[in-house]
Design a protein around this motif. Structure first.
Motif, PDB file in Angstrom:
ATOM      1  N   UNK A 128       0.855  -1.093   0.068  1.00 26.37           N
ATOM      2  CA  UNK A 128      -0.060  -0.284   0.188  1.00 26.37           C
ATOM      3  C   UNK A 128       0.950   1.294  -0.067  1.00 26.37           C
ATOM      4  N   UNK A 129       1.972   1.179   0.894  1.00 28.72           N
ATOM      5  CA  UNK A 129       2.806   2.350   0.857  1.00 28.72           C
ATOM      6  C   UNK A 129       3.509   2.562  -0.538  1.00 28.72           C
ATOM      7  N   UNK A 130       4.152   1.486  -1.101  1.00 26.58           N
ATOM      8  CA  UNK A 130       4.636   1.583  -2.477  1.00 26.58           C
ATOM      9  C   UNK A 130       3.637   2.182  -3.564  1.00 26.58           C
ATOM     10  N   UNK A 131       2.475   1.680  -3.349  1.00 29.75           N
ATOM     11  CA  UNK A 131       1.317   2.405  -4.291  1.00 29.75           C
ATOM     12  C   UNK A 131       1.287   3.598  -4.130  1.00 29.75           C
ATOM     13  N   UNK A 132       1.130   4.102  -2.774  1.00 32.63           N
ATOM     14  CA  UNK A 132       0.934   5.439  -2.462  1.00 32.63           C
ATOM     15  C   UNK A 132       1.983   6.404  -3.111  1.00 32.63           C
ATOM     16  N   UNK A 133       3.293   6.025  -2.567  1.00 30.14           N
ATOM     17  CA  UNK A 133       4.406   6.731  -3.012  1.00 30.14           C
ATOM     18  C   UNK A 133       4.324   6.849  -4.630  1.00 30.14           C
ATOM     19  N   UNK A 134       4.005   5.942  -5.476  1.00 34.86           N
ATOM     20  CA  UNK A 134       3.892   6.161  -6.893  1.00 34.86           C
ATOM     21  C   UNK A 134       2.643   7.083  -7.261  1.00 34.86           C
ATOM     22  N   UNK A 135       1.709   7.262  -6.404  1.00 32.80           N
ATOM     23  CA  UNK A 135       0.718   8.356  -6.833  1.00 32.80           C
ATOM     24  C   UNK A 135       0.892   9.447  -6.218  1.00 32.80           C
ATOM     25  N   UNK A 136       2.136   9.876  -5.424  1.00 33.37           N
ATOM     26  CA  UNK A 136       2.227  10.995  -4.954  1.00 33.37           C
ATOM     27  C   UNK A 136       2.263  12.167  -6.144  1.00 33.37           C
ATOM     28  N   UNK A 137       2.787  12.101  -7.388  1.00 30.09           N
ATOM     29  CA  UNK A 137       2.573  13.090  -8.407  1.00 30.09           C
ATOM     30  C   UNK A 137       1.239  13.304  -8.952  1.00 30.09           C
ATOM     31  N   UNK A 138       0.343  12.664  -8.606  1.00 29.67           N
ATOM     32  CA  UNK A 138      -0.769  13.141  -9.091  1.00 29.67           C
ATOM     33  C   UNK A 138      -1.259  14.068  -8.231  1.00 29.67           C
ATOM     34  N   UNK A 139      -1.127  14.273  -6.865  1.00 28.80           N
ATOM     35  CA  UNK A 139      -1.370  15.353  -5.990  1.00 28.80           C
ATOM     36  C   UNK A 139      -0.632  16.374  -5.912  1.00 28.80           C
ATOM     37  N   UNK A 140       0.587  16.356  -6.406  1.00 24.89           N
ATOM     38  CA  UNK A 140       1.665  17.262  -6.245  1.00 24.89           C
ATOM     39  C   UNK A 140       3.077  17.382  -6.878  1.00 24.89           C
TER      40      UNK A 140
END
Length: 337
Positions: A95-107
């Protein structure tokens, strides 16, 4: 601005409204068209507007830690992304690895990396130096937001209150006490390093598959209470909404709610008294409302509901439920089967 960024801005606005900030004034000072933002159509916010949005939110709320408190209260507002993480992951580490990969979608102010050693794992923010220089205030607020959001979302993945091993970040002396409360550990001051470290034991823990359904159920309940509303009319309403949004780890204490709204516990109690209600009455009403909702949906056993609402013993929940309805939880559920 992509859909995730717009969702974040709308959540930002909803929280600002809860903090008694005039959205019209906030947007006017920041050069943002509020009607366009809330109309559902495409909208573009420049880097300067985004930086000014943070500056003005901190100024109008009188809260220099606005980003920190936003992160503390935002679990369900980011449900779309969190739900995708939960559905595509089986362990906290995934879950953390997926969240890190999604960071650019937010900022695009920073990226995130994961570092692991023999006993811990660390989430570290990697600044984009050009964008950070162009939006320094937004960068610091977003960094605070991401650190505390990481703590509270890890809570949600395993339904437990996680305490980080270490948090490293720049901060002013006067912010130290509040940072320690929200982040659950004494922060270590740094020049420009933003990182948060957890015990490695959490990495391979399975994500509770019921969590996504639970958060989705809570979101449905919140929307039923206040459909499509960005503003709160009273302190009673603000406290009730906060309790609902954070109820998947039990009923949060008065002190946490007061700090999130940048008032003292005594001041919040006085404001509620002026509205002829007490915090305990609101907490009890939320527990009752959620208990009825969970039983009516039919997806949870009484023991699960008891735990979710913060009761240490099923017997204590059963006594409270009988006081509310005149029936035991099992007898009430049979009405919907």
């Amino acid at each position: 601005m992509n859909d995730q960024q717009k969702q974040f801005i709308l959540a930002f606005m909803a929280y600002a409204a809860q903090r008694d900030i005039s959205l019209e004034k906030l947007c006017r000072l920041s050069g943002i068209n509020l009607q366009a933002l809330t109309s559902g159509g495409p909208v573009d916010i420049s880097r300067k507007q985004f930086n000014d949005l943070w500056l003005n939110a901190c100024h109008l709320s009188g809260d220099p830690l606005f980003g920190l408190h936003l992160g503390e209260s935002l679990q369900l507002a980011a449900l779309g992304i969190v739900g995708e993480i939960v559905k595509s992951s089986t362990t906290v580490g995934q879950g953390i690895e997926h969240a890190v990969a999604l960071t650019p979608l937010i900022t695009d102010l920073f990226g995130m990396t994961i570092e692991r050693d023999a006993g811990t794992f660390t989430l570290r923010l990697i600044p984009d130096e050009v964008n950070q220089a162009a939006s320094p205030f937004a960068f610091s607020q977003m960094a605070d937001f991401f650190l505390v959001f990481a703590v509270h979302e890890l809570d949600g993945l395993i339904l437990a209150r996680i305490r980080p091993e270490r948090v490293t970040m720049p901060f002013a002396d006067k912010a130290a006490v509040e940072l320690e409360r929200v982040l659950r550990c004494t922060p270590t001051r740094s020049g420009g390093d933003y990182s948060i470290t957890f015990d490695l034991k959490y990495w391979d823990m399975p994500i509770l598959t019921a969590d996504y359904a639970l958060q989705e159920s809570l979101l449905q309940k919140i929307n039923a209470v206040a459909p499509g509303r960005l503003t709160s009319d009273s302190w009673q309403d603000k406290v009730q909404q906060y309790l609902l949004k954070n109820a998947y780890l039990g009923i949060v204490p008065l002190e946490e709610i007061a700090a999130n709204f940048n008032v003292s516990p005594r001041s919040l109690q006085r404001k509620l008294k002026d509205e002829q209600v007490t915090y305990q009455e609101l907490a009890d009403d939320v527990r009752k409302s959620l208990a009825l909702h969970y039983l009516e949906t039919g997806g949870y056993y009484a023991k699960e509901i008891s735990y979710m609402l913060g009761y240490n013993e099923l017997s204590a929940f059963s006594r409270a439920f009988k006081r509310w309805t005149g029936k035991a939880p099992g007898g009430y559920r049979r009405n919907f089967e």
